[in-house]
Design an enzyme around this catalytic site. Sequence first.
Site, mmCIF file in Angstrom:
data_model
loop_
_atom_site.group_PDB
_atom_site.id
_atom_site.type_symbol
_atom_site.label_atom_id
_atom_site.label_comp_id
_atom_site.label_asym_id
_atom_site.label_seq_id
_atom_site.Cartn_x
_atom_site.Cartn_y
_atom_site.Cartn_z
ATOM 1 N N ASN A 193 0.860 -1.185 0.000
ATOM 2 C CA ASN A 193 0.000 0.000 0.000
ATOM 3 C C ASN A 193 0.898 1.237 0.000
ATOM 4 O OD1 ASN A 193 -1.391 2.293 1.050
ATOM 5 N ND2 ASN A 193 -3.075 0.964 1.642
ATOM 6 N N ASP A 224 -0.039 4.494 -0.252
ATOM 7 C CA ASP A 224 -0.718 5.759 0.070
ATOM 8 C C ASP A 224 0.212 6.781 0.723
ATOM 9 O OD1 ASP A 224 -3.087 4.688 -0.800
ATOM 10 O OD2 ASP A 224 -3.891 4.290 1.200
ATOM 11 N N HIS A 225 1.064 6.281 1.640
ATOM 12 C CA HIS A 225 1.861 7.234 2.421
ATOM 13 C C HIS A 225 2.964 7.900 1.612
ATOM 14 C CE1 HIS A 225 -0.581 6.472 5.702
ATOM 15 N NE2 HIS A 225 0.048 5.453 6.241
ATOM 16 N N ARG A 234 3.820 18.645 1.275
ATOM 17 C CA ARG A 234 4.504 19.829 0.774
ATOM 18 C C ARG A 234 3.828 20.419 -0.470
ATOM 19 N NH1 ARG A 234 9.929 21.714 0.942
ATOM 20 N NH2 ARG A 234 9.841 23.769 0.013
ATOM 21 N N HIS A 273 -5.467 3.785 -1.971
ATOM 22 C CA HIS A 273 -6.801 4.154 -1.483
ATOM 23 C C HIS A 273 -7.119 5.552 -2.013
ATOM 24 C CE1 HIS A 273 -9.491 4.485 2.414
ATOM 25 N NE2 HIS A 273 -10.147 4.799 1.312
ATOM 26 N N ARG A 281 -9.323 8.376 -1.442
ATOM 27 C CA ARG A 281 -10.272 8.841 -0.426
ATOM 28 C C ARG A 281 -11.103 9.993 -0.957
ATOM 29 N NH1 ARG A 281 -8.653 6.872 5.068
ATOM 30 N NH2 ARG A 281 -10.450 8.067 5.707
ATOM 31 N N ARG A 296 -6.901 13.122 0.342
ATOM 32 C CA ARG A 296 -5.828 13.588 1.226
ATOM 33 C C ARG A 296 -4.456 13.061 0.832
ATOM 34 N NH1 ARG A 296 -7.329 10.412 6.658
ATOM 35 N NH2 ARG A 296 -9.248 11.511 6.269
ATOM 36 N N GLU A 344 -8.433 0.587 -3.132
ATOM 37 C CA GLU A 344 -9.236 0.598 -1.888
ATOM 38 C C GLU A 344 -10.162 1.780 -1.965
ATOM 39 O OE1 GLU A 344 -7.323 1.120 1.885
ATOM 40 O OE2 GLU A 344 -6.162 -0.673 1.519
ATOM 41 N N THR A 373 -6.437 6.782 9.318
ATOM 42 C CA THR A 373 -6.396 5.689 8.349
ATOM 43 C C THR A 373 -7.633 4.834 8.643
ATOM 44 O OG1 THR A 373 -5.093 3.845 7.494
ATOM 45 C CG2 THR A 373 -4.870 4.310 9.830
ATOM 46 N N THR A 374 -7.934 3.866 7.775
ATOM 47 C CA THR A 374 -9.152 3.074 7.962
ATOM 48 C C THR A 374 -9.143 2.430 9.351
ATOM 49 O OG1 THR A 374 -8.851 2.560 5.643
ATOM 50 C CG2 THR A 374 -10.593 1.384 6.788
ATOM 51 N N GLU A 432 -10.753 -9.273 3.127
ATOM 52 C CA GLU A 432 -9.485 -8.881 3.749
ATOM 53 C C GLU A 432 -9.762 -8.775 5.238
ATOM 54 O OE1 GLU A 432 -7.019 -5.970 1.865
ATOM 55 O OE2 GLU A 432 -6.266 -5.240 3.792
ATOM 56 N N HIS A 485 -3.633 -4.395 7.718
ATOM 57 C CA HIS A 485 -3.734 -3.280 8.653
ATOM 58 C C HIS A 485 -2.824 -3.494 9.852
ATOM 59 C CE1 HIS A 485 -5.278 0.315 10.533
ATOM 60 N NE2 HIS A 485 -5.897 0.562 9.395
ATOM 61 N N GLY A 529 1.291 -1.371 4.301
ATOM 62 C CA GLY A 529 1.652 -0.027 3.861
ATOM 63 C C GLY A 529 2.609 0.681 4.794
HETATM 64 N N1 PXP Z 1 -5.713 -2.865 4.210
HETATM 65 C C1 PXP Z 1 -6.667 -1.908 4.303
HETATM 66 C C2 PXP Z 1 -8.041 -2.257 3.901
HETATM 67 C C3 PXP Z 1 -6.331 -0.607 4.731
HETATM 68 O O1 PXP Z 1 -7.283 0.336 4.798
HETATM 69 C C4 PXP Z 1 -4.997 -0.311 5.059
HETATM 70 C C5 PXP Z 1 -4.607 1.060 5.499
HETATM 71 O O2 PXP Z 1 -4.806 1.963 4.482
HETATM 72 C C6 PXP Z 1 -4.042 -1.336 4.929
HETATM 73 C C7 PXP Z 1 -4.438 -2.605 4.528
HETATM 74 C C8 PXP Z 1 -2.594 -1.103 5.223
HETATM 75 O O3 PXP Z 1 -2.425 -0.839 6.580
HETATM 76 P P1 PXP Z 1 -1.013 -0.381 7.107
HETATM 77 O O4 PXP Z 1 -0.700 0.918 6.441
HETATM 78 O O5 PXP Z 1 -1.227 -0.256 8.574
HETATM 79 O O6 PXP Z 1 -0.033 -1.453 6.737
#
Ligand code: PXP
Length: 250
Positions: free
Chosen positions: A9, A11-12, A20, A52, A54, A58, A79, A109-110, A160, A200, A222
Amino acid sequence: MGTLRLGVNIDHVATLRQARYATMPDSKNAEPDPVATASLCERAGAGGITAHLRADRRHMQDRDLQRLRANIMTKLNLEMGNTTEIIDFALLLQPDEVCLVPEKRQEITTEGGLDLARHERELAPTIKRLHAAGIRVSLFIDPAPDQVETAVQLEADMVELHTGALSNAFTEKIEQQELERLREAALRASNFGLQVNAGHGINYRNISLIHQIPHLVELNIGHAIVARAMFVGIEAAVSEMLGLMQNYRG
Ligand code: PXP
C-alpha cells in the site's frame, strides 16, 4: 508450504508529497512519486500495488491512480469507500481489484472493518456493478463469523481480514484472543471458497503472528514498509518483508 503474496500500500508516499505540494500538484518539484515507488516495489517482488482513493483526496489523487493503472505490471488494488463518485471513478479506471472499506473523514487511516450486515443493501449493487466490469471484489471486514457469512451472501470474491486489533494488542491474552478470531474467520472464509487476505498494522515484528493464521493468500502492508524505506530504501524494505513472509505454511 504456500507463497504469500505481498500487496504494498503506497498511500503514504502520496501523503508525504501532499505534505509539501498539495497546493501545487503540477510543480516540477513534486516528490516523492507514488508511480516510481510502485515500479520499485514490483522490481523487489511485490505481487500487487494497493492505493486508497479517499473522498477528500488527502493522499492519492485521481491522476496518481490513472498513472498507476497505466504503469503497474502486477495488479492494481483500489481501496475505496462505497460512494457514487468513487464507484464511477473505479468503473472508468478498471483496477484489477477493488477492496471496499468504510470511510470516515475524521479517521487518520481506515479504523474498523465494514459492517456488512448493516450495509448489505448498499453494498450489493456496487459489488454487482464492479463484477459486471470484470473487477474482482474484496471486502475489508473484522474477523467475525457473521461478517464472513454476509460476504459470501454478497458474492464477494475475497475478504481482507482486519488485523488492526491483533497489531495493537497490548497484552498477550488479547493477542491470543485476536489470533483465534482471525484463525476462525480465515478457516470459515476459506471453507466458503473465498480468497482470504489480511491487512492493517502488519509490521516487521508482528508478521510472525500472521504466520499462525491459516489459508491466507495475500497481505496488504503499507505503513511499516514506507516507514522502513526511509532507512533502507523501498526495494530493500519490500525484500525484507518478503523474506519474513517466506515459508508460510497456510
Ligand atoms: N488494508 C486496508 C483495507 C487498509 O485500509 C490499510 C490502510 O490503508 C491497509 C491494509 C494497510 O495498513 P497499514 O498501512 O497499517 O499497513
